[in-house]
Enzyme design. Structure first.
Site, PDB file in Angstrom:
ATOM      1  N   GLU A 130       0.848  -1.312   0.002  1.00  0.00           N
ATOM      2  CA  GLU A 130       0.090  -0.100  -0.145  1.00  0.00           C
ATOM      3  C   GLU A 130       0.892   1.234  -0.150  1.00  0.00           C
ATOM      4  O   GLU A 130       0.508   2.303  -0.620  1.00  0.00           O
ATOM      5  CB  GLU A 130      -0.906  -0.188   1.118  1.00  0.00           C
ATOM      6  CG  GLU A 130      -2.139  -1.096   1.324  1.00  0.00           C
ATOM      7  CD  GLU A 130      -2.776  -1.261  -0.197  1.00  0.00           C
ATOM      8  OE1 GLU A 130      -2.915  -0.110  -0.736  1.00  0.00           O
ATOM      9  OE2 GLU A 130      -3.711  -2.245  -0.200  1.00  0.00           O
ATOM     10  N   GLU A 191      -0.939  -2.853  -9.590  1.00  0.00           N
ATOM     11  CA  GLU A 191      -0.877  -3.898  -8.579  1.00  0.00           C
ATOM     12  C   GLU A 191       0.284  -4.603  -8.257  1.00  0.00           C
ATOM     13  O   GLU A 191       0.945  -5.070  -7.308  1.00  0.00           O
ATOM     14  CB  GLU A 191      -2.062  -4.711  -8.355  1.00  0.00           C
ATOM     15  CG  GLU A 191      -3.488  -4.063  -8.291  1.00  0.00           C
ATOM     16  CD  GLU A 191      -3.619  -3.373  -6.847  1.00  0.00           C
ATOM     17  OE1 GLU A 191      -3.002  -4.085  -5.949  1.00  0.00           O
ATOM     18  OE2 GLU A 191      -4.032  -2.320  -6.582  1.00  0.00           O
TER      19      GLU A 191
END
Length: 268
Positions: A130, A191
Site C-alpha cells: 500500500e 498492483e
C-alpha cells in the site's frame, strides 16, 4: 469506412490529450500523470477524513501498536522524501480483509486483514504494497488515465459528425474497449508494481519477504475471485504468487543480512 474514420479521430484526440504529463515510476516504468500531487494529496486527506467518520477505529491497543510498528518500520526504509512525511496509520474495526493507502500519506488497515495475515511479515507485505501505491503515484496515474480516456472519447465523439445509431454503438464499444484495454491493465500493472516494491521495502525493514508468498496462499485458501483477470483491476492470486516468488532472490539476501546482524523487525 465509417468506423475507420471515427477510430482515426479518436486516436488523434487521444494523442492530443496524452502529449503532456509523462513521468517515470520508481521501477522506471513510464507513467502518465497530469494532476498536481498537491491536489491528489488534498483529495486523499479528504477521503480519509470521511472514512474515519464512517468506520470506527479499533479499540484494541495491542493490535493498534502492532500495526503502527509494522508501518513505522517500513516507512523508515523508504526514500528520504517519503520518510520525512507525517504518515497517519489507522486500524479500522471492520471485518473486511483489506488495507489501503491514499495520497496525502494516509494508511488504513482493517482488523479483518489480521485474521489472514498470520504474522508481522505477512502484514508488512500488505502495508508495504500500500505504501508503494503512494510512492509510485498510482492514484495520480489512474485518475489521469481515466480523465484522458474520457476526454479523448468525448472529443472524438464531437469530431465524428452527426448523431446516428451506428455512431452511438461504435462509441459504446470504444468505451468498453478503453476500459478493458487501457484502464484495467493499467490498474493490474499498478498492483504488480506495488507487490514488487513492497517486497523490496519489507526486506529492507527486516521482514521475511518469503511471507509475502504465504500471505497470498492464505488469500487463495479463502477463495479466488470469480471475476476473470481480464475484467479485474487486480492480478490473480496465482500470478501474484508467481511474480513474488520470481523476485525473492532479489530481496532475500537483504533480509538474511539483517537477520545475521540481529536487525530483523520485532513488532510482534
Amino acid at each position: 469506412m465509417f468506423f475507420t474514420k471515427i477510430f482515426f479521430k479518436v486516436a488523434l484526440a487521444a494523442t492530443l490529450v496524452v502529449m503532456v504529463g509523462c513521468s517515470s515510476s520508481p521501477t522506471g516504468r513510464k507513467q502518465f500523470t497530469v494532476l498536481p500531487d498537491s491536489q491528489m494529496n488534498e483529495m486523499g486527506v479528504q477521503s480519509f477524513t470521511e472514512m474515519k467518520k464512517e468506520t470506527p477505529s479499533s479499540s484494541n491497543t495491542k493490535l493498534r501498536e502492532q500495526v503502527q510498528c509494522v508501518a513505522d518500520s517500513l516507512i523508515a526504509v523508504l526514500p528520504e522524501k517519503y520518510r520525512k512525511q507525517d504518515w497517519e496509520v489507522v486500524l479500522f474495526d471492520d471485518e473486511q480483509i483489506n488495507a489501503f493507502a491514499l495520497p496525502g500519506y494516509k494508511v488504513g488497515v482493517y482488523t479483518g486483514l489480521l485474521k489472514v495475515a498470520d504474522n508481522q511479515s505477512q502484514l508488512a507485505a500488505v502495508v508495504g504494497h500500500e505504501l508503494a501505491h503512494v510512492i509510485a503515484r498510482h492514484g495520480n496515474e489512474r485518475v489521469s488515465t481515466q480523465l484522458a480516456t474520457s476526454q479523448a472519447l468525448a472529443l472524438g465523439y464531437q469530431l465524428s459528425g452527426e448523431e446516428s445509431p451506428e455512431k452511438i454503438a461504435i462509441f459504446q464499444a470504444l468505451g468498453l474497449g478503453a476500459q478493458v484495454g487501457i484502464i484495467l491493465p493499467f490498474s493490474r500493472s499498478h498492483e504488480s508494481e506495488a507487490d514488487l516494491l513492497g517486497l523490496e521495502y519489507m526486506a529492507k525493514a527486516g521482514f521475511d519477504p518469503r511471507e509475502s508468498v504465504q500471505l497470498w496462499r492464505n488469500m487463495s485458501a479463502r477463495g479466488e475471485s470469480k471475476t476473470p483477470e481480464l475484467m479485474s483491476t487486480h492480478p490473480s492470486n496465482a500470478n501474484r504468487i508467481k511474480d513474488l516468488t520470481a523476485n525473492l532472490p532479489n530481496n532475500l539476501p537483504t533480509y538474511k543480512a539483517l537477520i545475521a546482524q540481529n536487525k530483523g523487525a520485532k513488532c510482534y
